[in-house]
Write an enzyme that holds these catalytic residues in place. Structure first.
Site, PDB file in Angstrom:
ATOM      1  N   TYR A 142       0.814  -1.217   0.000  1.00  0.00           N
ATOM      2  CA  TYR A 142       0.000   0.000   0.000  1.00  0.00           C
ATOM      3  C   TYR A 142       0.849   1.270   0.000  1.00  0.00           C
ATOM      4  CZ  TYR A 142      -3.939  -3.082   1.140  1.00  0.00           C
ATOM      5  OH  TYR A 142      -4.895  -4.067   1.122  1.00  0.00           O
ATOM      6  N   LYS A 191       3.693 -15.281   2.087  1.00  0.00           N
ATOM      7  CA  LYS A 191       3.604 -16.048   0.845  1.00  0.00           C
ATOM      8  C   LYS A 191       5.035 -16.348   0.409  1.00  0.00           C
ATOM      9  CE  LYS A 191       1.074 -17.732  -2.554  1.00  0.00           C
ATOM     10  NZ  LYS A 191       0.313 -18.967  -2.368  1.00  0.00           N
ATOM     11  N   ASP A 223      -2.864 -18.187   1.526  1.00  0.00           N
ATOM     12  CA  ASP A 223      -4.036 -18.876   0.968  1.00  0.00           C
ATOM     13  C   ASP A 223      -4.535 -19.953   1.932  1.00  0.00           C
ATOM     14  OD1 ASP A 223      -1.525 -19.898   0.407  1.00  0.00           O
ATOM     15  OD2 ASP A 223      -2.044 -20.709  -1.550  1.00  0.00           O
ATOM     16  N   ASP A 247      -5.046  -6.733   5.984  1.00  0.00           N
ATOM     17  CA  ASP A 247      -6.271  -6.024   5.605  1.00  0.00           C
ATOM     18  C   ASP A 247      -7.365  -7.044   5.294  1.00  0.00           C
ATOM     19  OD1 ASP A 247      -8.061  -4.135   4.775  1.00  0.00           O
ATOM     20  OD2 ASP A 247      -6.986  -3.570   2.943  1.00  0.00           O
ATOM     21  N   ASP A 251     -10.553  -8.695   8.110  1.00  0.00           N
ATOM     22  CA  ASP A 251     -11.983  -8.617   7.770  1.00  0.00           C
ATOM     23  C   ASP A 251     -12.614 -10.003   7.824  1.00  0.00           C
ATOM     24  OD1 ASP A 251     -11.992  -5.926   7.455  1.00  0.00           O
ATOM     25  OD2 ASP A 251     -12.825  -5.942   5.416  1.00  0.00           O
TER      26      ASP A 251
END
Ligand code: NAD
Length: 359
Positions: A142, A191, A223, A247, A251
């Site tokens: 980001y 990852k 994943d 992020d 959620d």
């Protein structure tokens, strides 16, 4: 003890839910004989209407002069027509960078009294859910270099995931220290099978872990982690991860616990200074109707006592006052079962404050 607290009510239900947190803070102040001095500041739409900008310099100054900050929420349809950099939500990014808040803590806990709100089958959560997501907040994808260019295949665009050892080390240290006060387990999520930035991330987390031999560390690829959160959420204690993975996963974690109106958050810098706010937004659809659930905001105050002021007993007093209200059957509209009469924002706030004093 004496603390200076900057409070930013913001927009929509922000002032209503923040009032619940302030009632809880006043109750803690009285019960434990602290002195908490409040300085109110403006940000978001309320600040735009008054000063023309979402994050006035005066608000930044008030926050920097305080020991900690509590925020309601910002945003609303009145300001949706403004360009991106002038919208209320810009205040959030501005506060994070001005205050050096590099770690976002989002607990996702399922209260026993609200077990029905969990969308997972009961056999998947035999021991409830109690996860702390520690998300890196000021680096990674980001904030990395980005751009567009013309190629043989037409216009192309890129974003860059860049992490330095120091950025990873400080968030890992934060996660390990938090785990020491919980179940002493950290799951690192990256990852590393594909991304070079994840390989550096993992090496750095492993190096930091050597200073915390009492904390168990394991690793999941993102994943797989997304699957495990809905397959076996009880396996997680503390999760540490990058800005983007955090992020998305925070959620997902919040959804498996039921209502968005129940979940607090903290954004922390190095020195214990923090900004505390519910994870939800300003909910313009229910603003001003005494319908909002103040519990996320009230639990954010509990996090402030724990993580900024290191007052565990005070934090626990707020949390058990919330549990007591839920166990007594009080429910705001967002968490009530069919047919049950809802408790209003003000009434719920009052009940929890009284529980703190009586506890
Ligand atoms: P939202 O979180 O405000 O609302 C989503 C849904 O959840 C709505 O139906 C709302 O009524 C409900 N809800 C939220 N909080 C609740 C509570 N405490 N009690 C009961 N119900 C609650 O998200 P949105 O509708 O996407 O955004 C509304 C505004 O808030 C937008 O302007 C957005 O940019 C802003 N926003 C601000 C923050 C923040 O201040 N940190 C975070 C997210 C969104």
């Amino acid at each position: 003890m004496k603390f200076n607290l900057a409070v930013i009510p913001g927009d929509g239900i922000g002032p209503e839910v923040l009032d619940g947190a302030l009632q809880a803070i006043r109750a803690v102040e009285e019960k434990f004989s602290h002195q908490i001095v409040l300085a109110e500041a403006e940000a978001g739409g309320a600040a735009i209407d008054k000063t023309g900008e979402p994050l006035p310099r005066e608000t930044i100054r008030a926050c920097k002069n305080a020991d900690s900050v509590m925020l309601g929420a910002v945003g609303g349809w009145q300001w949706d027509h403004l360009p991106g950099d002038q919208r209320p939500e810009r205040a959030l990014l501005g506060l994070r960078s001005e205050l050096g808040l590099y770690a976002n803590l989002r607990p996702a806990a399922l209260h026993k009294a609200l077990a029905d709100a969990c969308p997972l089958r009961p056999e998947l959560v035999p021991n409830g859910i109690d996860i702390m997501v520690v998300r890196e907040l000021t680096g990674g994808l980001y904030f990395g270099d980005r751009g567009r260019k013309q190629t043989d295949m037409g216009e192309a665009a890129w974003d860059t995931e860049l992490y330095s050892v120091e950025e990873v080390r400080r968030i890992a240290v934060m996660a390990f220290s938090i785990a020491q006060k919980r179940q002493k387990r950290v799951t690192n999520i990256d990852k590393a099978n594909v991304l070079e930035s994840s390989r550096l991330w993992r090496e750095t987390v492993l190096a930091a872990a050597r200073e915390y031999p009492d904390v168990m560390l394991d690793h999941l690829y993102v994943d797989n982690a997304a699957m495990q959160l809905i397959r076996d959420p009880g396996r997680f204690d503390v999760i540490v991860t990058t800005n983007m993975f955090g992020d998305i996963l925070s959620d997902e974690a919040s959804q498996i616990t039921g209502s968005i109106g129940m979940l607090p958050s903290a954004s922390l810098g190095g020195s214990g200074f923090g900004l505390y706010e519910p994870i939800h937004g300003s909910a313009p659809d229910i603003a001003g109707q005494n319908l909002a659930n103040p519990i996320a905001s009230i639990l954010s105050a509990a996090m402030m006592f724990r993580y900024s002021f290191h007052l565990e007993e005070e934090a626990a007093a707020i949390e058990s006052a919330v549990t007591k209200a839920l166990e007594a059957g009080y429910r705001t509209a967002d968490i009530r079962g069919a047919g049950a009469a809802p408790t209003g924002t003000k009434e719920m706030s009052g009940i929890i404050a009284r529980n703190i004093l009586a506890g």
